[in-house]
Design an enzyme around this catalytic site. Structure first.
Site, PDB file in Angstrom:
ATOM      1  N   HIS A 274     -15.005  -0.052-101.547  1.00 47.00           N
ATOM      2  CA  HIS A 274     -14.352   0.574-102.704  1.00 47.00           C
ATOM      3  C   HIS A 274     -12.916   0.971-102.370  1.00 47.00           C
ATOM      4  O   HIS A 274     -12.016   0.824-103.191  1.00 47.00           O
ATOM      5  CB  HIS A 274     -15.137   1.803-103.146  1.00 47.00           C
ATOM      6  CG  HIS A 274     -16.388   1.442-103.872  1.00 47.00           C
ATOM      7  ND1 HIS A 274     -17.420   2.317-104.062  1.00 47.00           N
ATOM      8  CD2 HIS A 274     -16.756   0.293-104.459  1.00 47.00           C
ATOM      9  CE1 HIS A 274     -18.380   1.713-104.729  1.00 47.00           C
ATOM     10  NE2 HIS A 274     -18.005   0.479-104.977  1.00 47.00           N
TER      11      HIS A 274
ATOM     12  N   ARG B 180     -19.732 -13.790-111.110  1.00 48.43           N
ATOM     13  CA  ARG B 180     -20.918 -13.677-110.245  1.00 48.43           C
ATOM     14  C   ARG B 180     -21.886 -12.683-110.887  1.00 48.43           C
ATOM     15  O   ARG B 180     -21.776 -11.486-110.666  1.00 48.43           O
ATOM     16  CB  ARG B 180     -20.505 -13.173-108.865  1.00 48.43           C
ATOM     17  CG  ARG B 180     -19.679 -14.151-108.037  1.00 48.43           C
ATOM     18  CD  ARG B 180     -19.331 -13.521-106.689  1.00 48.43           C
ATOM     19  NE  ARG B 180     -18.901 -14.481-105.700  1.00 48.43           N
ATOM     20  CZ  ARG B 180     -17.622 -14.749-105.421  1.00 48.43           C
ATOM     21  NH1 ARG B 180     -16.657 -14.142-106.065  1.00 48.43           N
ATOM     22  NH2 ARG B 180     -17.320 -15.631-104.481  1.00 48.43           N
TER      23      ARG B 180
ATOM     24  N   ARG C 156     -22.150 -17.661-113.719  1.00 45.76           N
ATOM     25  CA  ARG C 156     -23.144 -18.220-112.815  1.00 45.76           C
ATOM     26  C   ARG C 156     -24.442 -17.423-112.940  1.00 45.76           C
ATOM     27  O   ARG C 156     -24.415 -16.185-112.912  1.00 45.76           O
ATOM     28  CB  ARG C 156     -22.618 -18.134-111.378  1.00 45.76           C
ATOM     29  CG  ARG C 156     -23.601 -18.678-110.367  1.00 45.76           C
ATOM     30  CD  ARG C 156     -23.002 -18.715-109.002  1.00 45.76           C
ATOM     31  NE  ARG C 156     -22.886 -17.385-108.418  1.00 45.76           N
ATOM     32  CZ  ARG C 156     -22.279 -17.144-107.261  1.00 45.76           C
ATOM     33  NH1 ARG C 156     -21.712 -18.119-106.586  1.00 45.76           N
ATOM     34  NH2 ARG C 156     -22.218 -15.927-106.772  1.00 45.76           N
TER      35      ARG C 156
ATOM     36  N   GLU D 181     -22.204 -26.489-103.596  1.00 42.78           N
ATOM     37  CA  GLU D 181     -21.976 -25.644-102.413  1.00 42.78           C
ATOM     38  C   GLU D 181     -22.949 -25.969-101.300  1.00 42.78           C
ATOM     39  O   GLU D 181     -23.067 -25.218-100.339  1.00 42.78           O
ATOM     40  CB  GLU D 181     -22.040 -24.161-102.794  1.00 42.78           C
ATOM     41  CG  GLU D 181     -23.289 -23.743-103.528  1.00 42.78           C
ATOM     42  CD  GLU D 181     -23.290 -22.269-103.939  1.00 42.78           C
ATOM     43  OE1 GLU D 181     -22.510 -21.475-103.408  1.00 42.78           O
ATOM     44  OE2 GLU D 181     -24.110 -21.927-104.809  1.00 42.78           O
TER      45      GLU D 181
ATOM     46  N   ASN E 128     -17.070 -21.473-100.081  1.00 40.08           N
ATOM     47  CA  ASN E 128     -17.521 -20.416 -99.165  1.00 40.08           C
ATOM     48  C   ASN E 128     -18.840 -20.826 -98.517  1.00 40.08           C
ATOM     49  O   ASN E 128     -19.031 -20.679 -97.312  1.00 40.08           O
ATOM     50  CB  ASN E 128     -17.716 -19.089 -99.910  1.00 40.08           C
ATOM     51  CG  ASN E 128     -16.484 -18.669-100.659  1.00 40.08           C
ATOM     52  OD1 ASN E 128     -15.416 -19.209-100.419  1.00 40.08           O
ATOM     53  ND2 ASN E 128     -16.611 -17.724-101.577  1.00 40.08           N
ATOM     54  N   ASP E 129     -19.756 -21.325 -99.332  1.00 45.91           N
ATOM     55  CA  ASP E 129     -21.040 -21.774 -98.784  1.00 45.91           C
ATOM     56  C   ASP E 129     -20.970 -23.209 -98.285  1.00 45.91           C
ATOM     57  O   ASP E 129     -21.572 -23.539 -97.268  1.00 45.91           O
ATOM     58  CB  ASP E 129     -22.140 -21.648 -99.844  1.00 45.91           C
ATOM     59  CG  ASP E 129     -22.680 -20.226 -99.889  1.00 45.91           C
ATOM     60  OD1 ASP E 129     -22.891 -19.644 -98.815  1.00 45.91           O
ATOM     61  OD2 ASP E 129     -22.865 -19.698-100.998  1.00 45.91           O
TER      62      ASP E 129
ATOM     63  N   ARG F  82     -21.042 -17.872 -92.522  1.00 47.11           N
ATOM     64  CA  ARG F  82     -19.741 -17.394 -92.989  1.00 47.11           C
ATOM     65  C   ARG F  82     -19.401 -15.998 -92.475  1.00 47.11           C
ATOM     66  O   ARG F  82     -18.239 -15.595 -92.475  1.00 47.11           O
ATOM     67  CB  ARG F  82     -19.617 -17.483 -94.522  1.00 47.11           C
ATOM     68  CG  ARG F  82     -20.564 -16.621 -95.303  1.00 47.11           C
ATOM     69  CD  ARG F  82     -20.726 -17.135 -96.727  1.00 47.11           C
ATOM     70  NE  ARG F  82     -20.011 -16.365 -97.725  1.00 47.11           N
ATOM     71  CZ  ARG F  82     -20.190 -16.491 -99.045  1.00 47.11           C
ATOM     72  NH1 ARG F  82     -21.014 -17.384 -99.536  1.00 47.11           N
ATOM     73  NH2 ARG F  82     -19.529 -15.764 -99.887  1.00 47.11           N
TER      74      ARG F  82
ATOM     75  N   CYS G 126     -14.343 -22.765-107.060  1.00 45.55           N
ATOM     76  CA  CYS G 126     -14.316 -21.304-107.164  1.00 45.55           C
ATOM     77  C   CYS G 126     -14.471 -20.637-105.802  1.00 45.55           C
ATOM     78  O   CYS G 126     -14.513 -19.422-105.714  1.00 45.55           O
ATOM     79  CB  CYS G 126     -15.368 -20.801-108.145  1.00 45.55           C
ATOM     80  SG  CYS G 126     -17.036 -21.280-107.684  1.00 45.55           S
TER      81      CYS G 126
HETATM   82  C1  PEP Z   1     -19.065 -20.088-102.805  1.00 47.51           C
HETATM   83  O1  PEP Z   1     -20.101 -20.212-102.136  1.00 47.51           O
HETATM   84  O2  PEP Z   1     -18.007 -20.687-102.551  1.00 47.51           O
HETATM   85  C2  PEP Z   1     -19.026 -19.186-103.961  1.00 47.51           C
HETATM   86  C3  PEP Z   1     -17.983 -19.137-104.757  1.00 47.51           C
HETATM   87  O3  PEP Z   1     -20.090 -18.373-104.144  1.00 47.51           O
HETATM   88  P1  PEP Z   1     -20.370 -17.025-103.346  1.00 47.51           P
HETATM   89  O4  PEP Z   1     -19.150 -16.707-102.552  1.00 47.51           O
HETATM   90  O5  PEP Z   1     -20.705 -16.021-104.386  1.00 47.51           O
HETATM   91  O6  PEP Z   1     -21.551 -17.420-102.512  1.00 47.51           O
HETATM   92 MG    MG Z   2     -22.040 -19.488-102.844  1.00 46.80          MG
END
Ligand code: PEP
Ligand code: MG
Length: 567
Positions: free
Chosen positions: A186, A293, A329, A428, A451-452, A462, A499
């Site tokens: 926060h 999200r 999503r 992903e 990201n995934d 990650r 994304c």
């Molecule tokens: C991702 O995996 O790139 C993604 C956008 O989803 P999250 O970061 O919520 O897993």
């Molecule tokens: Mg993801």
């Protein structure tokens, strides 16, 4: 120089004000009259709620509605019936108000601080903050006052609690240094909203830095310099000026379309985590929402949110974005996103376990509540449904057939929705990338979750620092995957966006342009910067660079080539 978490960009140069939290220690004494003791507790509670409400009002002006809401959680905890009953029964059992409050809040603190999910661990800070506030009221102590600091102050605290942050006068605070907190805490969120440079989690900062020390906070790199040399001071003053000039220059991109140097239009949208974030997205000039999200709606609740509650949240975003596209999503539960009341079984490898679309398709009645809420909200804006963690074609088919069932049920209820609502998927996982050609036949759009995707492609968690050298978007394996996904989607005429965080990576943007990415979904503060970088590249230039990059065999070589070409 001290290192910490780069939580809020920019450079702050000023004089340290080391703030120490109030001493709320006490000696427990059994009360003579429990009823009177309960009244003391009630009075402290009332005062705390009134003070917090006043802080919320001040914050609405200083940092905006969205950040002010964080303080709302304090009032929720303070007024929580469970905590209330525990405090009162402890007083009945012979404890003084201080001890009863302390023990009740400590139980919740321990519970939240031991959870795996960072968002829940953040709740522990809220709980501790409420406890300190109540104890301070009971003991007649003043809480740290950050509202009357001298100009150019650098706040140095062990932990910047939301209530402290609420009082910050942003005109006088040049930077923030703390001993705890991550990028999604926060404190970090509020520091970014206030646009104050912040470095968090600097070990023993309150011991190394003394009130009156000259301090430089480099919120972009996560560096803190104490009593800097004349040379350092000059160098950082120059960096601060360049940063400010650059920020001002970015404003020329506000209100403009997102186009490459040779005139190709791209869609530049924002990632959000809750309905109120849509305000920040709109303020930062997002052309829509590329990823909402939705799991945050579930994480912030004590039980599954009802259809009406979900509808209200989705409708709020739809109304705020005024017809601009919004990708929501569906629940991405499991892995790094734990939701305690859903009682998912412990698994040896939750990242590869029963999660996201797998869980939802196995609980169709529960999933249909979300799909129905999304359909209802689609009557109020351009809402699209996105499926998380898809690995097989059947998952998309099953989800689509549930959407059709929900449509029929809404028809029977006489409720309107967008009959042509688009259903797409996150790409992903390596499996989704490899069957992108087939998935493109059953999806209306793709959004690449780097990201995934990076993690699963490289088998590198990650969140694990020790394998961070593998977790890189510049890895040739990842680049090949991206190329494939975008080209398979484009061949079949569906929109392909991204994304994951990589969409805002300045070095990678030309490669994404060359691959033919149509939509970039980034955090709200990255919108204008991303628009500028996109505007600097022609497709031809991007193609030349990308052709070379694809011949390189290591991530280090790729990164170096992209750095050398960066504009
Ligand atoms: C991702 O995996 O790139 C993604 C956008 O989803 P999250 O970061 O919520 O897993
Ligand atoms: Mg993801």
């Amino acid at each position: 120089m001290f290192k910490g978490v780069n939580a809020s960009d920019g450079f702050g140069i000023g004089v340290a004000q080391v703030a120490v939290a109030p001493d709320v220690s006490f000696t427990p004494v059994a009360p003579e009259d429990p009823e009177k003791e309960k009244q003391r507790y009630e009075a402290a509670l009332e005062k705390f709620v009134a003070q917090t409400n006043a802080q919320i009002e001040r914050m609405k002006v200083s940092v905006g509605e969205e950040a002010a809401l964080i303080m709302g959680a304090h009032i929720e905890f303070a007024e929580d019936e469970g905590i209330h009953d525990t405090v009162n029964s402890s007083i009945d059992a012979g404890m003084c108000a201080e001890q009863a409050v302390s023990e009740a809040y400590n139980t919740y603190y321990t519970m939240f601080s031991q959870m795996d999910d960072e968002l829940f661990r953040e709740r522990a800070t809220d709980v501790a903050d409420v406890k300190t506030g109540l104890l301070a009221d009971l003991l007649g102590k003043e809480v740290v006052d950050l509202s009357t600091l001298p100009e150019n102050s650098i706040i140095v605290v062990k932990e910047l609690t939301p209530s402290m942050t609420a009082d910050i006068d942003k005109e006088n605070v040049a930077g923030i240094v703390t001993e705890t907190g991550g990028r999604t805490s926060h404190s970090a969120i509020i520091a970014r909203a206030l646009e104050i440079p912040a470095v968090l989690s600097v070990e023993d900062a309150t011991e190394h830095i003394k009130t009156g020390d000259m301090v430089i906070v480099d919120g972009s790199a996560g560096d803190v310099l104490v009593q800097p040399s004349k040379e350092d001071l000059e160098a950082y003053r120059a960096k601060a000026k360049a940063y400010a000039d650059d920020k001002a220059a970015l404003e020329t991109y506000r209100g403009k379309k997102t186009i490459t140097a040779d005139g190709e239009t791209k869609l530049l949208v924002a990632n959000i985590g809750n309905p109120d974030d849509a305000n920040a997205a709109a303020e930062h000039d997002a052309e829509g929402i590329g990823l909402f999200r939705s799991e945050f709606l579930f994480m912030d609740a004590k039980e599954l949110p009802s259809e009406d509650e979900q509808f209200a949240a989705y409708q709020k975003v739809a109304l705020r974005m005024k017809g601009r596209p919004i990708i929501i999503r569906t629940l991405d539960v499991g892995g790094d996103k734990e939701i305690p009341y859903m009682n998912l079984q412990k698994e040896d490898n939750p990242f590869m376990g029963f999660r996201a679309i797998r869980y939802c398709l196995n609980n169709p009645d529960q999933y249909k509540v979300q799909l129905t809420a999304l359909l209802r909200a689609s009557a109020f804006g351009d809402i699209k449904i996105m499926l998380p963690l898809v690995t097989a074609l059947d998952e998309v088919r099953k989800a689509r057939s549930l959407v059709e069932e929900c449509k029929k049920e809404l028809d029977e209820r006489g409720v309107s929705y967008d009959p042509d609502i688009e259903v797409g998927t996150m790409i992903e996982t390596p499996a989704a990338s490899l069957i992108a050609d087939n998935l493109a036949e059953v999806c209306d759009f793709f959004s690449i979750g780097t990201n995934d995707l990076i993690g699963y492609t490289m088998c590198a968690d990650r969140g694990n620092d020790r394998v961070a050298y593998l977790y890189e978007v510049y890895q040739p394996a990842v680049l090949r995957s991206l190329k494939r996904i975008i080209s398979e989607g484009n061949k079949r005429g569906i929109m392909v966006g991204m994304c994951g965080e990589a969409a805002a990576d300045p070095l990678l943007i030309p490669v994404l342009i060359s691959f033919g990415l149509g939509e970039f979904s980034v955090s709200a503060p990255s919108i204008l910067r991303t628009r500028r970088i996109i505007s600097q590249w022609t497709k031809e230039e991007a193609d030349v660079l990308t052709e070379k990059v694809l011949t390189l065999k290591t991530a280090a070589e790729v990164k170096a080539a992209l750095q050398a070409a960066a504009k």
